[in-house]
Design a protein around this motif. Structure first.
Motif, PDB file in Angstrom:
ATOM      1  N   PRO A 137      30.391  35.804  52.869  1.00  0.00           N
ATOM      2  CA  PRO A 137      31.821  35.521  52.716  1.00  0.00           C
ATOM      3  C   PRO A 137      32.183  35.085  51.306  1.00  0.00           C
ATOM      4  O   PRO A 137      33.310  35.323  50.841  1.00  0.00           O
ATOM      5  CB  PRO A 137      32.081  34.402  53.745  1.00  0.00           C
ATOM      6  N   ALA A 138      31.243  34.444  50.595  1.00  0.00           N
ATOM      7  CA  ALA A 138      31.524  34.054  49.213  1.00  0.00           C
ATOM      8  C   ALA A 138      31.737  35.288  48.342  1.00  0.00           C
ATOM      9  O   ALA A 138      32.613  35.310  47.472  1.00  0.00           O
ATOM     10  CB  ALA A 138      30.382  33.203  48.668  1.00  0.00           C
ATOM     11  N   ALA A 139      30.946  36.334  48.583  1.00  0.00           N
ATOM     12  CA  ALA A 139      31.095  37.568  47.815  1.00  0.00           C
ATOM     13  C   ALA A 139      32.461  38.208  48.085  1.00  0.00           C
ATOM     14  O   ALA A 139      33.119  38.708  47.159  1.00  0.00           O
ATOM     15  CB  ALA A 139      29.971  38.541  48.171  1.00  0.00           C
ATOM     16  N   TYR A 140      32.872  38.169  49.335  1.00  0.00           N
ATOM     17  CA  TYR A 140      34.193  38.714  49.678  1.00  0.00           C
ATOM     18  C   TYR A 140      35.294  37.909  48.985  1.00  0.00           C
ATOM     19  O   TYR A 140      36.261  38.477  48.458  1.00  0.00           O
ATOM     20  CB  TYR A 140      34.379  38.679  51.188  1.00  0.00           C
ATOM     21  N   GLY A 141      35.117  36.589  48.964  1.00  0.00           N
ATOM     22  CA  GLY A 141      36.106  35.754  48.282  1.00  0.00           C
ATOM     23  C   GLY A 141      36.184  36.047  46.801  1.00  0.00           C
ATOM     24  O   GLY A 141      37.270  35.999  46.198  1.00  0.00           O
ATOM     25  N   ASP A 142      35.036  36.373  46.195  1.00  0.00           N
ATOM     26  CA  ASP A 142      35.038  36.708  44.774  1.00  0.00           C
ATOM     27  C   ASP A 142      35.803  37.999  44.502  1.00  0.00           C
ATOM     28  O   ASP A 142      36.445  38.144  43.452  1.00  0.00           O
ATOM     29  CB  ASP A 142      33.598  36.851  44.271  1.00  0.00           C
ATOM     30  N   VAL A 143      35.739  38.933  45.440  1.00  0.00           N
ATOM     31  CA  VAL A 143      36.509  40.175  45.277  1.00  0.00           C
ATOM     32  C   VAL A 143      38.002  39.868  45.288  1.00  0.00           C
ATOM     33  O   VAL A 143      38.765  40.362  44.445  1.00  0.00           O
ATOM     34  CB  VAL A 143      36.158  41.183  46.385  1.00  0.00           C
ATOM     35  N   LEU A 144      38.424  39.039  46.233  1.00  0.00           N
ATOM     36  CA  LEU A 144      39.838  38.680  46.298  1.00  0.00           C
ATOM     37  C   LEU A 144      40.275  37.953  45.027  1.00  0.00           C
ATOM     38  O   LEU A 144      41.360  38.213  44.490  1.00  0.00           O
ATOM     39  CB  LEU A 144      40.086  37.793  47.514  1.00  0.00           C
ATOM     40  N   ALA A 145      39.407  37.055  44.544  1.00  0.00           N
ATOM     41  CA  ALA A 145      39.745  36.316  43.332  1.00  0.00           C
ATOM     42  C   ALA A 145      39.838  37.249  42.130  1.00  0.00           C
ATOM     43  O   ALA A 145      40.719  37.091  41.272  1.00  0.00           O
ATOM     44  CB  ALA A 145      38.700  35.231  43.081  1.00  0.00           C
ATOM     45  N   ALA A 146      38.951  38.225  42.061  1.00  0.00           N
ATOM     46  CA  ALA A 146      38.977  39.160  40.938  1.00  0.00           C
ATOM     47  C   ALA A 146      40.247  39.995  40.945  1.00  0.00           C
ATOM     48  O   ALA A 146      40.813  40.299  39.886  1.00  0.00           O
ATOM     49  CB  ALA A 146      37.751  40.066  40.983  1.00  0.00           C
ATOM     50  N   HIS A 147      40.703  40.360  42.137  1.00  0.00           N
ATOM     51  CA  HIS A 147      41.937  41.153  42.211  1.00  0.00           C
ATOM     52  C   HIS A 147      43.162  40.334  41.840  1.00  0.00           C
ATOM     53  O   HIS A 147      44.219  40.917  41.519  1.00  0.00           O
ATOM     54  CB  HIS A 147      42.099  41.738  43.615  1.00  0.00           C
ATOM     55  N   ARG A 148      43.051  39.016  41.872  1.00  0.00           N
ATOM     56  CA  ARG A 148      44.193  38.185  41.492  1.00  0.00           C
ATOM     57  C   ARG A 148      44.275  37.969  39.981  1.00  0.00           C
ATOM     58  O   ARG A 148      45.251  37.391  39.492  1.00  0.00           O
ATOM     59  CB  ARG A 148      44.099  36.828  42.197  1.00  0.00           C
ATOM     60  N   ILE A 149      43.282  38.419  39.257  1.00  0.00           N
ATOM     61  CA  ILE A 149      43.319  38.306  37.794  1.00  0.00           C
ATOM     62  C   ILE A 149      44.464  39.173  37.267  1.00  0.00           C
ATOM     63  O   ILE A 149      44.641  40.320  37.716  1.00  0.00           O
ATOM     64  CB  ILE A 149      41.985  38.767  37.182  1.00  0.00           C
ATOM     65  N   PRO A 150      45.257  38.673  36.358  1.00  0.00           N
ATOM     66  CA  PRO A 150      46.372  39.483  35.826  1.00  0.00           C
ATOM     67  C   PRO A 150      45.878  40.805  35.267  1.00  0.00           C
ATOM     68  O   PRO A 150      44.816  40.883  34.646  1.00  0.00           O
ATOM     69  CB  PRO A 150      46.949  38.583  34.711  1.00  0.00           C
ATOM     70  N   ARG A 151      46.654  41.833  35.510  1.00  0.00           N
ATOM     71  CA  ARG A 151      46.251  43.159  35.054  1.00  0.00           C
ATOM     72  C   ARG A 151      46.135  43.237  33.538  1.00  0.00           C
ATOM     73  O   ARG A 151      45.420  44.093  33.004  1.00  0.00           O
ATOM     74  CB  ARG A 151      47.248  44.210  35.554  1.00  0.00           C
ATOM     75  N   ALA A 152      46.821  42.358  32.859  1.00  0.00           N
ATOM     76  CA  ALA A 152      46.743  42.369  31.398  1.00  0.00           C
ATOM     77  C   ALA A 152      45.420  41.826  30.885  1.00  0.00           C
ATOM     78  O   ALA A 152      45.080  42.014  29.704  1.00  0.00           O
ATOM     79  CB  ALA A 152      47.897  41.543  30.811  1.00  0.00           C
ATOM     80  N   ASP A 153      44.667  41.176  31.721  1.00  0.00           N
ATOM     81  CA  ASP A 153      43.378  40.603  31.322  1.00  0.00           C
ATOM     82  C   ASP A 153      42.352  41.724  31.197  1.00  0.00           C
ATOM     83  O   ASP A 153      42.096  42.472  32.151  1.00  0.00           O
ATOM     84  CB  ASP A 153      42.929  39.580  32.371  1.00  0.00           C
ATOM     85  N   ASP A 154      41.754  41.845  30.002  1.00  0.00           N
ATOM     86  CA  ASP A 154      40.804  42.926  29.755  1.00  0.00           C
ATOM     87  C   ASP A 154      39.554  42.835  30.621  1.00  0.00           C
ATOM     88  O   ASP A 154      38.849  43.838  30.826  1.00  0.00           O
ATOM     89  CB  ASP A 154      40.389  42.938  28.275  1.00  0.00           C
ATOM     90  N   SER A 155      39.247  41.629  31.137  1.00  0.00           N
ATOM     91  CA  SER A 155      38.030  41.465  31.930  1.00  0.00           C
ATOM     92  C   SER A 155      38.232  41.812  33.401  1.00  0.00           C
ATOM     93  O   SER A 155      37.256  41.823  34.167  1.00  0.00           O
ATOM     94  CB  SER A 155      37.538  40.016  31.830  1.00  0.00           C
ATOM     95  N   ARG A 156      39.451  42.114  33.795  1.00  0.00           N
ATOM     96  CA  ARG A 156      39.753  42.281  35.213  1.00  0.00           C
ATOM     97  C   ARG A 156      38.915  43.381  35.861  1.00  0.00           C
ATOM     98  O   ARG A 156      38.294  43.178  36.917  1.00  0.00           O
ATOM     99  CB  ARG A 156      41.239  42.581  35.401  1.00  0.00           C
ATOM    100  N   ALA A 157      38.884  44.550  35.251  1.00  0.00           N
ATOM    101  CA  ALA A 157      38.177  45.680  35.858  1.00  0.00           C
ATOM    102  C   ALA A 157      36.686  45.386  36.009  1.00  0.00           C
ATOM    103  O   ALA A 157      36.085  45.670  37.055  1.00  0.00           O
ATOM    104  CB  ALA A 157      38.396  46.943  35.024  1.00  0.00           C
TER     105      ALA A 157
END
Length: 262
Positions: A137-157
Motif C-alpha cells: 500500500p505504501a507503493a500505491y500511495g507513492d504513485v498517488l503522491a507522484a501524480h499530485r506533483i505539479p505538471r510544471a515540475d520537471d521531476s514529475r514524470a
C-alpha cells in the motif's frame, strides 16, 4: 497504563492517621499539630500525567503496520471502501501464513534432514514478506503522491515512473518469497512428520496461490505502467516455480493423505 489514580499513594503520608493507629501509645497531652497541607501537586490537574510517560502516539492519520492489527481489524481493513490494503498485501499475508505453517511443521519433524534450517528459513521469509504487506500500500500511495506533483515540475514524470515501477517490484518480491515457501513446504510434506502433513500441504497450496496472485499483479502493473518487460518475465518464472511445487505435491499425495484431483 497503570490507571489515573496510580500515583495517589505517593502522598499518603500527608493524610491524617487512620482511627486506632495511636491506641498502643499513652494518651498524648495534645494532638500533634496538623501537618501543613501539601504543596500544590503539579500532577493533580491531570491525573493521567502521574502515569509513566508513554511513547508518542503515531501522528494523526499515520498508517499502522498490518502486523499490529488484530485479525478482525486486518480483515475489516481489507473489506473497507478504500484502495489499500488490497491484493498485494493479502498475497503477502498469505505467504507469511504459509511460511508459518512450514516452520511449525518442520519443528515437529525431528526426522527431517535439515529441519532446523528449514524452520529458520521459513521464519525469515515470514518476517520479510509480512513487511511487504506494508510496502504494497505504501507503493500505491507513492504513485498517488507522484501524480499530485505539479505538471510544471520537471521531476514529475520520472517520479511517477519510479513509483509505478515500485508497484511491480513489491508484488514481485512477494512472489519470490511465495515460490520459496512453496518449495520448502513440499520438502516438509514429503519427508517431515506425517502427523503434520496436512499443515505442510496447506502451506504449499497457500503459497502457490499467493505466488500466482502476486505474479498477476506484476503483469497488470507492468502493462498499465508501460514498465520493463523483464519484470513480467520474472513474475512468470516465479509463478511457474510455485506451480512446479504444486505438481510435486500431487506426486506425494498418497503420503500426504490428500486427493490429488482436488
Amino acid at each position: 497504563m497503570t490507571g489515573p489514580r496510580a500515583a495517589a499513594g505517593t502522598r499518603a503520608a500527608a493524610d491524617p492517621p487512620a482511627a486506632g493507629t495511636r491506641a498502643a501509645a499513652g494518651p498524648p497531652a495534645a494532638d500533634p499539630p496538623a501537618a501543613d497541607p501539601p504543596a500544590a501537586d503539579p500532577l493533580a490537574a491531570d491525573p493521567l500525567a502521574a502515569d509513566p510517560p508513554a511513547a508518542d502516539p503515531p501522528a494523526a492519520g499515520a498508517p499502522r503496520s498490518l502486523g499490529d492489527h488484530t485479525l478482525e481489524e486486518y480483515l475489516a481493513a481489507v473489506a473497507a471502501r478504500r484502495p489499500a490494503p488490497s491484493g498485494g498485501a493479502v498475497a503477502a499475508v498469505t505467504v507469511a501464513s504459509a511460511a508459518g505453517l512450514v516452520a511449525m511443521a518442520a519443528r515437529f519433524s525431528a526426522g527431517l534432514a535439515g529441519a532446523d534450517a528449514v524452520a529458520a528459513e521459513a521464519d525469515e521469509l515470514r518476517v520479510a514478506v509480512l513487511a511487504l504487506a506494508d510496502a504494497d500500500p505504501a507503493a500505491y500511495g507513492d504513485v498517488l503522491a507522484a501524480h499530485r506533483i505539479p505538471r510544471a515540475d520537471d521531476s514529475r514524470a520520472d517520479r511517477i515512473r519510479a513509483a509505478l515501477t515500485r508497484t511491480a517490484e513489491v508484488p514481485l518480491e512477494i512472489a519470490a518469497a511465495g515460490a520459496r515457501v512453496a518449495a520448502a513446504g513440499v520438502g516438509v510434506a514429503e519427508g517431515g512428520n506425517p502427523n503434520l502433513a496436512g499443515d505442510a500441504v496447506t502451506a504449499v497450496l497457500l503459497a502457490e496461490a499467493a505466488t500466482r496472485a502476486a505474479g498477476q499483479l506484476v503483469l497488470i502493473n507492468v502493462e498499465l505502467g508501460g514498465l520493463d518487460p523483464a519484470l513480467a518475465a520474472r513474475a512468470r518464472e516465479l509463478t511457474e516455480s510455485a506451480a512446479r511445487s504444486g505438481r510435486a505435491l500431487a506426486l506425494i499425495a498418497d503420503k500426504a493423505i490428500i486427493d490429488p484431483e482436488m
